[in-house]
Design a protein around this motif. Sequence first.
Motif, PDB file in Angstrom:
ATOM      1  N   LEU A 198      20.892 -42.078 -22.720  1.00 36.55           N
ATOM      2  CA  LEU A 198      20.960 -40.546 -22.470  1.00 36.55           C
ATOM      3  C   LEU A 198      22.769 -39.939 -22.050  1.00 36.55           C
ATOM      4  CD1 LEU A 198      17.339 -39.653 -20.880  1.00 36.55           C
ATOM      5  CD2 LEU A 198      18.367 -38.835 -23.092  1.00 36.55           C
ATOM      6  N   ARG A 199      23.192 -39.122 -22.351  1.00 30.64           N
ATOM      7  CA  ARG A 199      24.673 -38.300 -22.193  1.00 30.64           C
ATOM      8  C   ARG A 199      24.413 -37.213 -22.738  1.00 30.64           C
ATOM      9  NH1 ARG A 199      29.123 -40.179 -26.623  1.00 30.64           N
ATOM     10  NH2 ARG A 199      28.644 -37.982 -27.400  1.00 30.64           N
ATOM     11  N   GLU A 200      24.515 -37.063 -21.650  1.00 32.53           N
ATOM     12  CA  GLU A 200      25.598 -35.409 -20.716  1.00 32.53           C
ATOM     13  C   GLU A 200      25.478 -34.355 -21.812  1.00 32.53           C
ATOM     14  OE1 GLU A 200      24.681 -31.813 -16.689  1.00 32.53           O
ATOM     15  OE2 GLU A 200      25.264 -33.941 -16.769  1.00 32.53           O
ATOM     16  N   VAL A 201      25.451 -33.485 -22.229  1.00 37.74           N
ATOM     17  CA  VAL A 201      26.647 -32.627 -22.829  1.00 37.74           C
ATOM     18  C   VAL A 201      27.154 -31.585 -21.236  1.00 37.74           C
ATOM     19  CG1 VAL A 201      27.520 -31.081 -24.348  1.00 37.74           C
ATOM     20  CG2 VAL A 201      25.822 -33.000 -25.128  1.00 37.74           C
ATOM     21  N   VAL A 202      28.601 -31.310 -21.235  1.00 33.52           N
ATOM     22  CA  VAL A 202      29.291 -30.292 -20.688  1.00 33.52           C
ATOM     23  C   VAL A 202      29.578 -29.696 -21.054  1.00 33.52           C
ATOM     24  CG1 VAL A 202      30.356 -30.201 -18.952  1.00 33.52           C
ATOM     25  CG2 VAL A 202      29.551 -32.661 -18.906  1.00 33.52           C
ATOM     26  N   PRO A 203      28.537 -27.956 -20.135  1.00 33.40           N
ATOM     27  CA  PRO A 203      29.279 -27.082 -20.617  1.00 33.40           C
ATOM     28  C   PRO A 203      30.580 -26.362 -20.460  1.00 33.40           C
ATOM     29  CG  PRO A 203      27.192 -26.928 -18.732  1.00 33.40           C
ATOM     30  CD  PRO A 203      27.393 -27.606 -18.858  1.00 33.40           C
ATOM     31  N   SER A 204      31.009 -25.725 -20.661  1.00 36.93           N
ATOM     32  CA  SER A 204      32.296 -25.409 -21.505  1.00 36.93           C
ATOM     33  C   SER A 204      32.943 -25.283 -20.118  1.00 36.93           C
ATOM     34  CB  SER A 204      32.730 -24.562 -23.051  1.00 36.93           C
ATOM     35  OG  SER A 204      31.975 -24.663 -24.169  1.00 36.93           O
ATOM     36  N   ASP A 205      31.814 -24.526 -19.313  1.00 31.76           N
ATOM     37  CA  ASP A 205      32.555 -23.852 -18.268  1.00 31.76           C
ATOM     38  C   ASP A 205      32.721 -24.865 -17.022  1.00 31.76           C
ATOM     39  OD1 ASP A 205      30.146 -23.511 -17.749  1.00 31.76           O
ATOM     40  OD2 ASP A 205      29.508 -21.347 -17.158  1.00 31.76           O
ATOM     41  N   GLU A 206      32.635 -25.767 -17.214  1.00 25.98           N
ATOM     42  CA  GLU A 206      32.215 -26.810 -16.126  1.00 25.98           C
ATOM     43  C   GLU A 206      33.544 -27.837 -17.042  1.00 25.98           C
ATOM     44  OE1 GLU A 206      27.983 -27.668 -15.076  1.00 25.98           O
ATOM     45  OE2 GLU A 206      27.677 -26.001 -15.409  1.00 25.98           O
ATOM     46  N   ILE A 207      34.089 -28.085 -17.974  1.00 23.01           N
ATOM     47  CA  ILE A 207      34.392 -29.436 -18.257  1.00 23.01           C
ATOM     48  C   ILE A 207      35.671 -29.262 -17.599  1.00 23.01           C
ATOM     49  CG2 ILE A 207      36.404 -29.492 -19.782  1.00 23.01           C
ATOM     50  CD1 ILE A 207      34.154 -28.775 -22.285  1.00 23.01           C
ATOM     51  N   SER A 208      36.489 -28.766 -17.003  1.00 26.26           N
ATOM     52  CA  SER A 208      37.027 -28.582 -15.309  1.00 26.26           C
ATOM     53  C   SER A 208      37.344 -29.388 -14.588  1.00 26.26           C
ATOM     54  CB  SER A 208      37.998 -27.195 -16.262  1.00 26.26           C
ATOM     55  OG  SER A 208      37.397 -26.314 -14.532  1.00 26.26           O
ATOM     56  N   THR A 209      35.262 -29.781 -14.087  1.00 32.38           N
ATOM     57  CA  THR A 209      34.922 -29.596 -13.088  1.00 32.38           C
ATOM     58  C   THR A 209      33.936 -31.019 -12.918  1.00 32.38           C
ATOM     59  OG1 THR A 209      33.258 -28.598 -12.866  1.00 32.38           O
ATOM     60  CG2 THR A 209      35.216 -27.651 -11.738  1.00 32.38           C
ATOM     61  N   ARG A 210      33.934 -31.442 -14.369  1.00 37.64           N
ATOM     62  CA  ARG A 210      32.757 -33.001 -14.073  1.00 37.64           C
ATOM     63  C   ARG A 210      32.780 -33.529 -15.419  1.00 37.64           C
ATOM     64  NH1 ARG A 210      27.923 -32.599 -15.468  1.00 37.64           N
ATOM     65  NH2 ARG A 210      27.141 -30.547 -15.594  1.00 37.64           N
ATOM     66  N   HIS A 211      32.988 -34.726 -15.047  1.00 36.83           N
ATOM     67  CA  HIS A 211      32.050 -35.696 -16.567  1.00 36.83           C
ATOM     68  C   HIS A 211      30.929 -35.011 -16.878  1.00 36.83           C
ATOM     69  CE1 HIS A 211      36.373 -36.590 -18.534  1.00 36.83           C
ATOM     70  NE2 HIS A 211      36.537 -36.866 -16.585  1.00 36.83           N
ATOM     71  N   ALA A 212      31.386 -35.666 -17.843  1.00 37.94           N
ATOM     72  CA  ALA A 212      29.356 -36.177 -18.095  1.00 37.94           C
ATOM     73  C   ALA A 212      28.703 -38.040 -18.204  1.00 37.94           C
ATOM     74  CB  ALA A 212      28.963 -35.748 -20.242  1.00 37.94           C
ATOM     75  N   ARG A 213      27.743 -37.955 -18.076  1.00 37.03           N
ATOM     76  CA  ARG A 213      27.024 -39.681 -17.526  1.00 37.03           C
ATOM     77  C   ARG A 213      26.420 -39.930 -18.646  1.00 37.03           C
ATOM     78  NH1 ARG A 213      26.891 -42.005 -11.765  1.00 37.03           N
ATOM     79  NH2 ARG A 213      26.877 -43.600 -11.962  1.00 37.03           N
ATOM     80  N   THR A 214      26.731 -41.061 -18.387  1.00 34.21           N
ATOM     81  CA  THR A 214      25.892 -42.053 -19.971  1.00 34.21           C
ATOM     82  C   THR A 214      24.745 -42.595 -18.963  1.00 34.21           C
ATOM     83  OG1 THR A 214      27.876 -41.980 -21.547  1.00 34.21           O
ATOM     84  CG2 THR A 214      25.455 -43.707 -21.195  1.00 34.21           C
TER      85      THR A 214
END
Length: 351
Positions: A198-214
């Motif tokens: 499973l890999r989370e898709v990070v919303p556009s407005d949160e890309i600058s603050t966190r990475h998706a995790r697998t």
Amino acid sequence: MDVLHQTPTAKPSIPRLPPLTLSNPTMVAQHTPCTQHLSILPPELACKLFYHMLDLSRSWSRNRWWLFDRVVESPHRTSFFVREYTTDGSWHEAAQYWQAMYNGRKTDPPDVFPEVMEAACEYVEKVVNEEMSKRDRFPLEWAGHKPGDQLWHANVAAANCYEGRKESVGFHSDQLTYLGPYPTIASLSLGASRTFRLREVVPSDEISTRHARTFNVPLPHNSLFIMHASTQESFKHSVPPQSVLDLHRPLYPHPSRPSSPPEPTNRRINITFRFYRPDFNPKSTPRCKCGVPTILRADMKNRHDGKTDRYWWSCYAGAENDGKGCDFWQVMDMKAERRGPTFADRSREPI
């Protein structure tokens, strides 16, 4: 000059998170909107279903679709089943289009649940409904059941056969064309253990603050993995190839060879039980400029609060038209398309 040559302010550093293995049901529930159950079926029933599906899988086909002007083929075999009590024929039509999306052509009507799959499905439904009763409902989830009825029941199932360590499926989220927003999907694993990713898709407005995790989840024989509502909107999943694979050793011999000892196998059967919603009946699916049914996708990059999430209908004729589609694109409008009832509708009902 010191002022003119000041070092630009660096952007905040976002740590890249390493993959995390969720080795037990507690960790699965802690990190994902999913639940896992081990030894879900009686051992003899699990073994009988595994053997039965292996025998059927000899006639299953590999998914084929057009990608960049060429036909590509999946490395695993798949088939589709409809539950016997689906009498109006609409989901048989949906199943044909489901196959067409992957095989490039409309197929024959699907088979109904075999008797042994029907027996397994009853166990699955019981556990899924118990789990759903513990969770809050999302506004766009289906709420057309009558008081006292189950929240969820399976009326279709997709089955996959993975043979060996290299057969796999890449990252994707399930198409919502007949599932509708915020579906619940129950995935039963039989045979050789494989990793589910499973890999989370990070919303556009949160890309600058966190990475998706697998997250890597080992799925052993006779385990049930429930992807609850919001999983398809916020995660993509895959079954990756593996460098090593432990053989599955069945507890019981094959019914046709009761005197022979069980043989170890590297094959895995996966059955995903699904609820196709009545308000997303195939007859209500918009058609694109090509004249074929569109598919429904979630806007994974612009998620909000579960109420204002967007979905869109888009052309998928390229799957069965030599890769040639049209530019059809249309935002789904639940009210204008007369879909529901949903839990949001129920909350607006007068007391």
